[in-house]
Design a protein around this motif. Structure first.
Motif, short mmCIF file in Angstrom:
data_model
loop_
_atom_site.label_atom_id
_atom_site.label_comp_id
_atom_site.label_asym_id
_atom_site.label_seq_id
_atom_site.Cartn_x
_atom_site.Cartn_y
_atom_site.Cartn_z
N ASN A 85 21.49 -12.19 -4.65
CA ASN A 85 22.78 -12.64 -4.50
C ASN A 85 23.00 -14.15 -4.90
O ASN A 85 22.11 -14.89 -4.43
CB ASN A 85 23.18 -12.88 -2.87
CG ASN A 85 24.55 -13.10 -2.79
OD1 ASN A 85 25.50 -12.74 -3.26
ND2 ASN A 85 24.52 -14.28 -2.00
N LEU A 90 29.76 -14.53 2.36
CA LEU A 90 29.30 -13.21 3.20
C LEU A 90 29.60 -12.07 2.29
O LEU A 90 30.73 -11.70 2.15
CB LEU A 90 29.62 -13.31 4.46
CG LEU A 90 28.80 -11.86 5.17
CD1 LEU A 90 27.30 -12.06 4.91
CD2 LEU A 90 29.28 -12.06 6.53
N LEU A 92 26.79 -9.35 1.43
CA LEU A 92 26.18 -8.21 2.19
C LEU A 92 26.08 -8.43 3.49
O LEU A 92 24.98 -9.00 4.13
CB LEU A 92 24.57 -8.34 1.61
CG LEU A 92 24.32 -7.93 0.08
CD1 LEU A 92 22.92 -7.89 -0.24
CD2 LEU A 92 25.04 -6.58 0.01
N GLU A 93 27.09 -7.93 4.23
CA GLU A 93 26.97 -7.92 5.69
C GLU A 93 26.52 -6.63 6.00
O GLU A 93 26.21 -5.70 5.23
CB GLU A 93 28.58 -8.02 6.08
CG GLU A 93 29.57 -7.12 5.37
CD GLU A 93 31.09 -7.39 5.56
OE1 GLU A 93 31.40 -7.69 6.79
OE2 GLU A 93 31.81 -7.36 4.61
N GLU A 94 26.53 -6.39 7.40
CA GLU A 94 25.53 -5.24 7.91
C GLU A 94 26.44 -4.11 7.59
O GLU A 94 25.33 -3.08 7.28
CB GLU A 94 25.81 -5.53 9.55
CG GLU A 94 24.89 -4.49 10.25
CD GLU A 94 24.67 -4.84 11.73
OE1 GLU A 94 24.03 -3.96 12.32
OE2 GLU A 94 25.48 -5.45 12.28
N LYS A 95 27.39 -3.69 7.58
CA LYS A 95 27.90 -2.36 7.08
C LYS A 95 27.50 -2.11 5.62
O LYS A 95 27.13 -0.83 5.43
CB LYS A 95 29.35 -2.50 7.02
CG LYS A 95 30.19 -3.02 5.67
CD LYS A 95 31.64 -2.84 5.85
CE LYS A 95 32.37 -3.63 4.58
NZ LYS A 95 33.60 -3.43 4.41
N TYR A 96 27.00 -2.85 4.79
CA TYR A 96 26.49 -3.00 3.30
C TYR A 96 24.89 -2.68 3.64
O TYR A 96 24.35 -1.80 3.00
CB TYR A 96 26.83 -3.78 2.39
CG TYR A 96 28.20 -4.01 1.97
CD1 TYR A 96 28.56 -2.53 1.48
CD2 TYR A 96 29.15 -4.86 2.28
CE1 TYR A 96 30.21 -2.80 0.96
CE2 TYR A 96 30.35 -4.86 2.02
CZ TYR A 96 30.73 -3.84 1.20
OH TYR A 96 32.08 -3.88 0.90
N ASP A 108 18.36 -14.30 -1.58
CA ASP A 108 19.70 -14.79 -1.86
C ASP A 108 19.68 -16.19 -2.19
O ASP A 108 18.77 -16.96 -1.67
CB ASP A 108 20.10 -14.80 -0.14
CG ASP A 108 21.67 -15.38 -0.09
OD1 ASP A 108 22.36 -15.75 -1.10
OD2 ASP A 108 22.41 -15.18 1.09
N VAL A 116 24.31 -13.23 2.41
CA VAL A 116 23.54 -11.99 3.04
C VAL A 116 23.72 -12.33 4.52
O VAL A 116 23.07 -13.40 5.01
CB VAL A 116 22.05 -11.92 2.47
CG1 VAL A 116 21.33 -10.67 3.10
CG2 VAL A 116 22.18 -11.65 1.07
N ASP A 117 23.79 -11.58 5.45
CA ASP A 117 23.57 -11.52 6.73
C ASP A 117 22.23 -11.25 7.13
O ASP A 117 21.82 -9.98 7.21
CB ASP A 117 24.32 -10.26 7.44
CG ASP A 117 24.58 -10.47 9.10
OD1 ASP A 117 23.67 -11.04 9.69
OD2 ASP A 117 25.21 -9.80 9.86
N GLN A 119 20.40 -11.93 9.50
CA GLN A 119 20.10 -11.37 10.93
C GLN A 119 19.90 -9.84 10.86
O GLN A 119 19.23 -9.37 11.52
CB GLN A 119 20.74 -12.14 12.09
CG GLN A 119 20.65 -13.43 12.42
CD GLN A 119 21.29 -14.18 13.78
OE1 GLN A 119 22.62 -13.87 13.67
NE2 GLN A 119 20.91 -14.99 14.60
N ALA A 120 21.27 -9.47 10.51
CA ALA A 120 21.10 -8.14 10.43
C ALA A 120 20.17 -7.31 9.42
O ALA A 120 19.74 -6.31 9.74
CB ALA A 120 22.50 -7.83 9.85
#
Length: 167
Positions: A85, A90, A92-96, A108, A116-117, A119-120
């Motif tokens: 990245n 943001l 690449l959040e958790e849903k990705y 990243d 990039v999240d 933590q997720a």
């Protein structure tokens, strides 16, 4: 260039595979993404690119990268083995991240807050690294020389503009 080379160094150290034939996604095709794509392709990677900028997409096509859209990101992510990245927002959040393989490595390269999240990713068992300041860490002399050239040029342009304004 030092960021691209440092990013590839990190990937080579962390991955259990070679870059050759690896499916790699680059998020953002600006001043870091383009040299990164060029070097990854030279190593034999299958490079996919995502960008909102039409000019960057044109450069990506010219390099031979495969272009994907944000709308199709979830279709491609499960197949990526390495993701870089470069976008400092943001992405690449958790849903990705939930659709990605646990074997995918994420590097990243974006300025804070990164894209990039982390933590997720950690919660999902995906290895993700925020790699700040790579040029100075991996090639300090080259990074310093580049900064010197850029700042010298910018200062020269500023001085020229001030002279023109004073005339």
């Amino acid at each position: 260039i030092p960021t691209a080379e440092g990013a590839i160094q990190i990937a080579m150290e962390k991955l259990p595979k070679t870059i050759f034939n690896l499916k790699v996604l680059i998020l953002g095709m600006g001043r870091v993404g383009r040299p990164l794509a060029r070097r990854l392709m030279a190593l034999g990677a299958e490079v996919y690119c995502l960008s909102k900028c039409e000019v960057s997409l044109a450069w990506s096509r010219e390099l031979g990268c495969k272009i994907i859209s944000y709308e199709k990101l979830t279709e491609y992510l499960p197949h990526m083995e390495l993701v870089f990245n470069t976008v400092p927002a943001l992405i690449l959040e958790e849903k990705y991240l939930t659709v990605m393989s646990k074997d995918t490595l994420i590097v990243d390269l974006a300025s804070l807050p990164g894209g990039v999240d982390l933590q997720a990713a950690n919660k999902l068992g995906i290895e993700a690294h925020l790699c700040l300041g790579l040029p100075g860490k991996t090639a300090p002399r080259t990074a310093g020389e580049i900064l010197c050239q850029v700042y010298s040029r910018l200062l020269g342009e500023l001085i020229k503009k001030q002279k023109e304004d004073n005339e």
